[in-house]
Design a protein around this motif. Structure first.
Motif, PDB file in Angstrom:
ATOM      1  N   ARG A  85      45.273  45.572  41.786  1.00  0.00           N
ATOM      2  CA  ARG A  85      46.112  44.569  41.120  1.00  0.00           C
ATOM      3  C   ARG A  85      45.627  44.236  39.713  1.00  0.00           C
ATOM      4  N   THR A  86      44.324  44.367  39.464  1.00  0.00           N
ATOM      5  CA  THR A  86      43.796  44.032  38.139  1.00  0.00           C
ATOM      6  C   THR A  86      43.620  45.262  37.251  1.00  0.00           C
ATOM      7  N   GLY A  87      43.760  46.455  37.842  1.00  0.00           N
ATOM      8  CA  GLY A  87      43.591  47.670  37.066  1.00  0.00           C
ATOM      9  C   GLY A  87      42.138  48.091  36.907  1.00  0.00           C
ATOM     10  N   ALA A  88      41.250  47.542  37.710  1.00  0.00           N
ATOM     11  CA  ALA A  88      39.838  47.921  37.624  1.00  0.00           C
ATOM     12  C   ALA A  88      39.676  49.391  37.987  1.00  0.00           C
ATOM     13  N   SER A  89      38.876  50.093  37.204  1.00  0.00           N
ATOM     14  CA  SER A  89      38.694  51.522  37.445  1.00  0.00           C
ATOM     15  C   SER A  89      37.635  51.807  38.496  1.00  0.00           C
ATOM     16  N   ALA A  90      36.813  50.804  38.787  1.00  0.00           N
ATOM     17  CA  ALA A  90      35.757  50.980  39.788  1.00  0.00           C
ATOM     18  C   ALA A  90      35.532  49.640  40.485  1.00  0.00           C
ATOM     19  N   ARG A  91      34.883  49.711  41.624  1.00  0.00           N
ATOM     20  CA  ARG A  91      34.531  48.485  42.338  1.00  0.00           C
ATOM     21  C   ARG A  91      33.118  48.612  42.861  1.00  0.00           C
ATOM     22  N   LEU A  92      32.426  47.497  42.883  1.00  0.00           N
ATOM     23  CA  LEU A  92      31.057  47.470  43.363  1.00  0.00           C
ATOM     24  C   LEU A  92      30.906  46.263  44.274  1.00  0.00           C
ATOM     25  N   LEU A  93      30.579  46.513  45.519  1.00  0.00           N
ATOM     26  CA  LEU A  93      30.380  45.443  46.489  1.00  0.00           C
ATOM     27  C   LEU A  93      28.892  45.294  46.762  1.00  0.00           C
TER      28      LEU A  93
END
Length: 162
Positions: A85-93
């Motif tokens: 939804r935000t267009g983030a190219s990567a995610r880190l949890l």
């Protein structure tokens, strides 16, 4: 955590527009889910109930099995949805009980052991990414937790840079 169903599509669109042109990474920190769940239920107990409406909170066992609550606890799909939804190219949890500050510092390319303060006689402008937070905070009108988080982050970073 927030119930993403309460965030209107227009707010997601505003966030996406503000972040357009920036390579963004969603950084999501999870906490102890059992403790969070109990805290959320207790918070629901003390929230104001509009006049004339009864308290409609189920007991904890029922509350903890509600689909909307379970969805907030399922961090992987939540991160996927927010990144999309935000267009983030990567995610880190990461986890609150882990070295999440070190993980965040590594994401920014900073040393987690180096102090964040600059010498008093040195004045440097705030980093460019602060503008993203400020723009996001100013334009995301309908999602106050996101607005508060972005303003809090931009204020902290600006103070460290001066």
């Amino acid at each position: 955590m927030t119930n993403r169903a309460l965030i209107p599509d227009s707010a997601w669109q505003q966030a996406r527009e503000v972040l357009t042109g920036f390579d963004t990474t969603l950084f999501l920190v999870g906490r102890d889910l059992d403790g969070w769940l109990l805290s959320l239920w207790k918070q629901a107990l003390i929230n104001l109930v509009p006049p004339g409406r009864p308290l409609s909170l189920p007991d904890f066992a029922v509350f903890s099995r509600m689909p909307a609550i379970r969805a907030m606890m399922d961090l992987g799909p939540m991160a996927d949805l927010i990144a999309d939804r935000t267009g983030a190219s990567a995610r880190l949890l990461t986890r609150l009980d882990a070295d999440f500050i070190g993980v965040f510092a590594g994401l920014l390319g900073l040393s987690p052991t180096r102090p964040c303060r600059t010498p008093a006689d040195q004045r440097i402008p705030a980093p460019d990414f602060i503008a993203v937070y400020v723009r996001l905070a100013r334009h995301v009108d309908q999602v106050w937790p996101l607005r508060l988080a972005t303003l809090r982050r931009s204020t902290r970073c600006a103070r460290r840079a001066t």
